[in-house]
Design a protein around this motif. Sequence first.
Motif, PDB file in Angstrom:
ATOM      1  N   SER A  24       0.830  -1.202   0.000  1.00 51.33           N
ATOM      2  CA  SER A  24       0.000   0.000   0.000  1.00 51.33           C
ATOM      3  C   SER A  24       0.866   1.254   0.000  1.00 51.33           C
ATOM      4  CB  SER A  24      -0.921   0.013   1.223  1.00 51.33           C
ATOM      5  OG  SER A  24      -0.156   0.050   2.413  1.00 51.33           O
ATOM      6  N   PHE A  25       0.264   2.370  -0.376  1.00 48.82           N
ATOM      7  CA  PHE A  25       0.982   3.646  -0.389  1.00 48.82           C
ATOM      8  C   PHE A  25       1.075   4.184   1.039  1.00 48.82           C
ATOM      9  CE2 PHE A  25       0.912   8.299  -0.526  1.00 48.82           C
ATOM     10  CZ  PHE A  25       2.066   8.532  -1.254  1.00 48.82           C
ATOM     11  N   GLY A  26       2.251   4.690   1.402  1.00 48.51           N
ATOM     12  CA  GLY A  26       2.433   5.239   2.739  1.00 48.51           C
ATOM     13  C   GLY A  26       2.528   4.149   3.787  1.00 48.51           C
ATOM     14  N   SER A  27       2.539   4.556   5.042  1.00 46.52           N
ATOM     15  CA  SER A  27       2.618   3.596   6.141  1.00 46.52           C
ATOM     16  C   SER A  27       1.940   4.175   7.366  1.00 46.52           C
ATOM     17  CB  SER A  27       4.078   3.252   6.457  1.00 46.52           C
ATOM     18  OG  SER A  27       4.838   4.423   6.648  1.00 46.52           O
ATOM     19  N   LYS A  28       1.466   3.278   8.207  1.00 48.04           N
ATOM     20  CA  LYS A  28       0.660   3.691   9.346  1.00 48.04           C
ATOM     21  C   LYS A  28       0.960   2.798  10.539  1.00 48.04           C
ATOM     22  CE  LYS A  28      -4.146   5.229   9.930  1.00 48.04           C
ATOM     23  NZ  LYS A  28      -5.504   5.147   9.346  1.00 48.04           N
ATOM     24  N   VAL A  29       0.974   3.389  11.729  1.00 37.10           N
ATOM     25  CA  VAL A  29       1.256   2.647  12.951  1.00 37.10           C
ATOM     26  C   VAL A  29      -0.049   2.313  13.654  1.00 37.10           C
ATOM     27  CG1 VAL A  29       2.523   2.680  15.147  1.00 37.10           C
ATOM     28  CG2 VAL A  29       3.409   3.924  13.179  1.00 37.10           C
ATOM     29  N   TRP A  30      -0.082   1.176  14.315  1.00 37.10           N
ATOM     30  CA  TRP A  30      -1.247   0.812  15.113  1.00 37.10           C
ATOM     31  C   TRP A  30      -1.272   1.694  16.355  1.00 37.10           C
ATOM     32  CZ3 TRP A  30      -2.232  -3.881  18.681  1.00 37.10           C
ATOM     33  CH2 TRP A  30      -3.610  -4.125  18.781  1.00 37.10           C
ATOM     34  N   SER A  31      -2.404   2.312  16.649  1.00 36.10           N
ATOM     35  CA  SER A  31      -2.499   3.295  17.733  1.00 36.10           C
ATOM     36  C   SER A  31      -2.067   2.722  19.080  1.00 36.10           C
ATOM     37  CB  SER A  31      -3.930   3.827  17.833  1.00 36.10           C
ATOM     38  OG  SER A  31      -4.844   2.773  18.112  1.00 36.10           O
ATOM     39  N   LYS A  32      -2.423   1.471  19.332  1.00 38.54           N
ATOM     40  CA  LYS A  32      -2.101   0.885  20.632  1.00 38.54           C
ATOM     41  C   LYS A  32      -0.600   0.742  20.821  1.00 38.54           C
ATOM     42  CE  LYS A  32      -3.566  -2.767  23.795  1.00 38.54           C
ATOM     43  NZ  LYS A  32      -4.417  -3.971  23.974  1.00 38.54           N
ATOM     44  N   ASP A  33       0.136   0.480  19.738  1.00 41.05           N
ATOM     45  CA  ASP A  33       1.591   0.349  19.848  1.00 41.05           C
ATOM     46  C   ASP A  33       2.225   1.656  20.311  1.00 41.05           C
ATOM     47  OD1 ASP A  33       1.405  -2.236  19.085  1.00 41.05           O
ATOM     48  OD2 ASP A  33       2.362  -2.013  17.138  1.00 41.05           O
ATOM     49  N   ILE A  34       1.727   2.773  19.780  1.00 43.55           N
ATOM     50  CA  ILE A  34       2.253   4.077  20.193  1.00 43.55           C
ATOM     51  C   ILE A  34       1.919   4.339  21.656  1.00 43.55           C
ATOM     52  CG2 ILE A  34       2.099   6.568  19.835  1.00 43.55           C
ATOM     53  CD1 ILE A  34       1.583   6.078  16.914  1.00 43.55           C
ATOM     54  N   ALA A  35       0.658   4.105  22.027  1.00 44.84           N
ATOM     55  CA  ALA A  35       0.230   4.359  23.405  1.00 44.84           C
ATOM     56  C   ALA A  35       0.987   3.487  24.400  1.00 44.84           C
ATOM     57  CB  ALA A  35      -1.276   4.121  23.527  1.00 44.84           C
ATOM     58  N   VAL A  36       1.193   2.230  24.041  1.00 42.42           N
ATOM     59  CA  VAL A  36       1.916   1.308  24.929  1.00 42.42           C
ATOM     60  C   VAL A  36       3.368   1.741  25.084  1.00 42.42           C
ATOM     61  CG1 VAL A  36       2.850  -1.030  25.091  1.00 42.42           C
ATOM     62  CG2 VAL A  36       0.442  -0.696  24.564  1.00 42.42           C
ATOM     63  N   LEU A  37       3.999   2.118  23.982  1.00 43.15           N
ATOM     64  CA  LEU A  37       5.398   2.547  24.031  1.00 43.15           C
ATOM     65  C   LEU A  37       5.561   3.749  24.957  1.00 43.15           C
ATOM     66  CD1 LEU A  37       8.332   2.502  23.058  1.00 43.15           C
ATOM     67  CD2 LEU A  37       7.614   3.842  21.070  1.00 43.15           C
ATOM     68  N   ILE A  38       4.693   4.738  24.803  1.00 46.16           N
ATOM     69  CA  ILE A  38       4.807   5.951  25.618  1.00 46.16           C
ATOM     70  C   ILE A  38       4.476   5.662  27.077  1.00 46.16           C
ATOM     71  CG2 ILE A  38       3.904   8.278  25.974  1.00 46.16           C
ATOM     72  CD1 ILE A  38       3.354   8.406  22.954  1.00 46.16           C
ATOM     73  N   SER A  39       3.368   4.975  27.316  1.00 40.43           N
ATOM     74  CA  SER A  39       2.933   4.735  28.698  1.00 40.43           C
ATOM     75  C   SER A  39       3.929   3.884  29.468  1.00 40.43           C
ATOM     76  CB  SER A  39       1.554   4.078  28.719  1.00 40.43           C
ATOM     77  OG  SER A  39       1.602   2.791  28.137  1.00 40.43           O
ATOM     78  N   SER A  40       4.491   2.887  28.820  1.00 45.51           N
ATOM     79  CA  SER A  40       5.425   1.998  29.522  1.00 45.51           C
ATOM     80  C   SER A  40       6.726   2.708  29.859  1.00 45.51           C
ATOM     81  CB  SER A  40       5.708   0.758  28.677  1.00 45.51           C
ATOM     82  OG  SER A  40       6.266   1.119  27.433  1.00 45.51           O
ATOM     83  N   CYS A  41       7.170   3.592  28.978  1.00 49.56           N
ATOM     84  CA  CYS A  41       8.425   4.308  29.234  1.00 49.56           C
ATOM     85  C   CYS A  41       8.278   5.312  30.369  1.00 49.56           C
ATOM     86  CB  CYS A  41       8.887   5.031  27.971  1.00 49.56           C
ATOM     87  SG  CYS A  41       9.588   3.933  26.718  1.00 49.56           S
ATOM     88  N   ILE A  42       7.179   6.048  30.387  1.00 53.24           N
ATOM     89  CA  ILE A  42       7.043   7.074  31.428  1.00 53.24           C
ATOM     90  C   ILE A  42       6.478   6.498  32.713  1.00 53.24           C
ATOM     91  CG2 ILE A  42       6.791   8.931  29.766  1.00 53.24           C
ATOM     92  CD1 ILE A  42       3.843   8.903  30.190  1.00 53.24           C
ATOM     93  N   GLN A  43       5.777   5.368  32.617  1.00 54.74           N
ATOM     94  CA  GLN A  43       5.234   4.767  33.830  1.00 54.74           C
ATOM     95  C   GLN A  43       6.348   4.302  34.758  1.00 54.74           C
ATOM     96  OE1 GLN A  43       3.526   0.887  33.755  1.00 54.74           O
ATOM     97  NE2 GLN A  43       1.853   1.435  35.104  1.00 54.74           N
ATOM     98  N   ALA A  44       7.454   3.861  34.184  1.00 55.96           N
ATOM     99  CA  ALA A  44       8.570   3.385  35.000  1.00 55.96           C
ATOM    100  C   ALA A  44       9.027   4.456  35.983  1.00 55.96           C
ATOM    101  CB  ALA A  44       9.725   2.970  34.103  1.00 55.96           C
ATOM    102  N   LYS A  45       8.995   5.722  35.562  1.00 57.99           N
ATOM    103  CA  LYS A  45       9.376   6.806  36.454  1.00 57.99           C
ATOM    104  C   LYS A  45       8.321   7.035  37.527  1.00 57.99           C
ATOM    105  CE  LYS A  45      12.446   9.777  33.771  1.00 57.99           C
ATOM    106  NZ  LYS A  45      13.429   9.936  34.830  1.00 57.99           N
TER     107      LYS A  45
END
Length: 482
Positions: A310-331
């Motif tokens: 397909s043209f372009g590329s797209k990320v699954w929303s949950k992957d972004i949310a999980v990445l951010i939440s897990s990184c900052i939750q540790a603090k």
Amino acid sequence: MRVNIPTVLLTRKGYSLVSFNFTKTIIKRYHGIPFLNLYQKVTGHPISDDIMPTLKRRHPNLDRISQEQIEYVLQILNKFGITALEACHNPHVFSMNVISMENYGDILKECGFIKIKPEYIIRYHTIVRSRTIAYLKKEGLLRQDLNLEEVLQNCFLDWPKNQKPLNEFSDSTTSIYPTNTKLILENVKTLAGYDIREAIRIEPAILKNNYNSLLEIKNTLQAYGISEEAQRHCLRAYCMCPQTIQERLEQLKDLKEYQILSTNPRVLSLVVHKRKMMSRLEKIQSAKKQCYSLNHLVSSTKAFNNYINSFGSKVWSKDIAVLISSCIQAKKVKNHESSATNKENEQSKLRKAIVQQLKRHKYWLHSSLYIINENLQYLNEIFYGDVIVNNCQILLYPLTEIKQYLEFFLMKRNHNKAKNIVVELDGGYNNLNYSDLTDDQILSLVLYEIEKRYHFSGDGIWSKQDGVKTESPNLSQQMMHH
């Protein structure tokens, strides 16, 4: 295939015709079907045409098995002393699920089978469920003096002998299957936080493994920081060989793509489908796709092909949310303890808050996980989690732009000596008291200045997308290394 074709050549010699018979040889090769090429290689002759229809009828998937799959199956069978020739005479092994096949072989090996043959693996369920231990001994599959329960108990070398009571099962009424099941229920209390019975109900294939292997896998996952939540999303990992789990985790831990997704609840699917994942990452890089999701790496072939073509590329929303939440939750949770349930609830709420913030940016699903992760690593050194969440759209932009503005505003607030930082600001900042700025306000100003450069269109996330790939390790080299 070698075909002999008689040929008659007529020539004139003097006044008579003399005939010479020649044999013309045609060698037929199956370049498009790896299994048939393997068969010809190991047996020294091709499969005859009269057998081919029967073979295709009994094993319709053989012509779709790749060379890579064949090599992987042969590698597993070699662990149990099964040769390529034996495998070719039992072609069903190439159509079996490789995880199940390896588990079957491991169980037969640990149960003390004198020799493991392909047909034993193919007929595993008949052997372990329907055949008593006495029958297996009579047929010469097990030694006559073998005490199967004792053999399985001895897998636990570090257990005191007084904690290994034997139930003295009768060989004439007991098969391998209930013996193995009973030992699992007695010695494995929980898996992935589930009671063992509940885990088996969800993933019955766990019973194909032995209890020693289940405990080994459990310890390995814990050692590599795989949470119980992640284990619950992929109980299939407990159906695999513990050595395979160990090897794959060791290989993946240094892979940047795995590191970025390592906090994802579905991370174990990358371990289970490692070969598929590595192949797809190679294709993603070749296609110069900037964005990918965990789902792209383990989804069906049809779904992946739709994504890659397909043209372009797209990320699954949950992957972004999980990445951010897990990184900052540790603090956020570093200084206090909470139950596993509370942690999961907190993270779920955090993910929802992050998604609500990110949705305000129209291109948020087109941002690279590489860039988001890089920004998180940088900002986590300066700010606490709630500050980042309140301004998490900033994570979508290139790090170089974030650093430029952030260092300037921090310098002004802290009254540091001017560094070589050139930032053009409008007159609205002339009367601003930088000393009173909070962390939240500083990050908001950074985001504002970046977005203003692109007229608040959101186009700023594209400015450095082409550089993303150069920041990622060369996948081909990593695959060769592993």
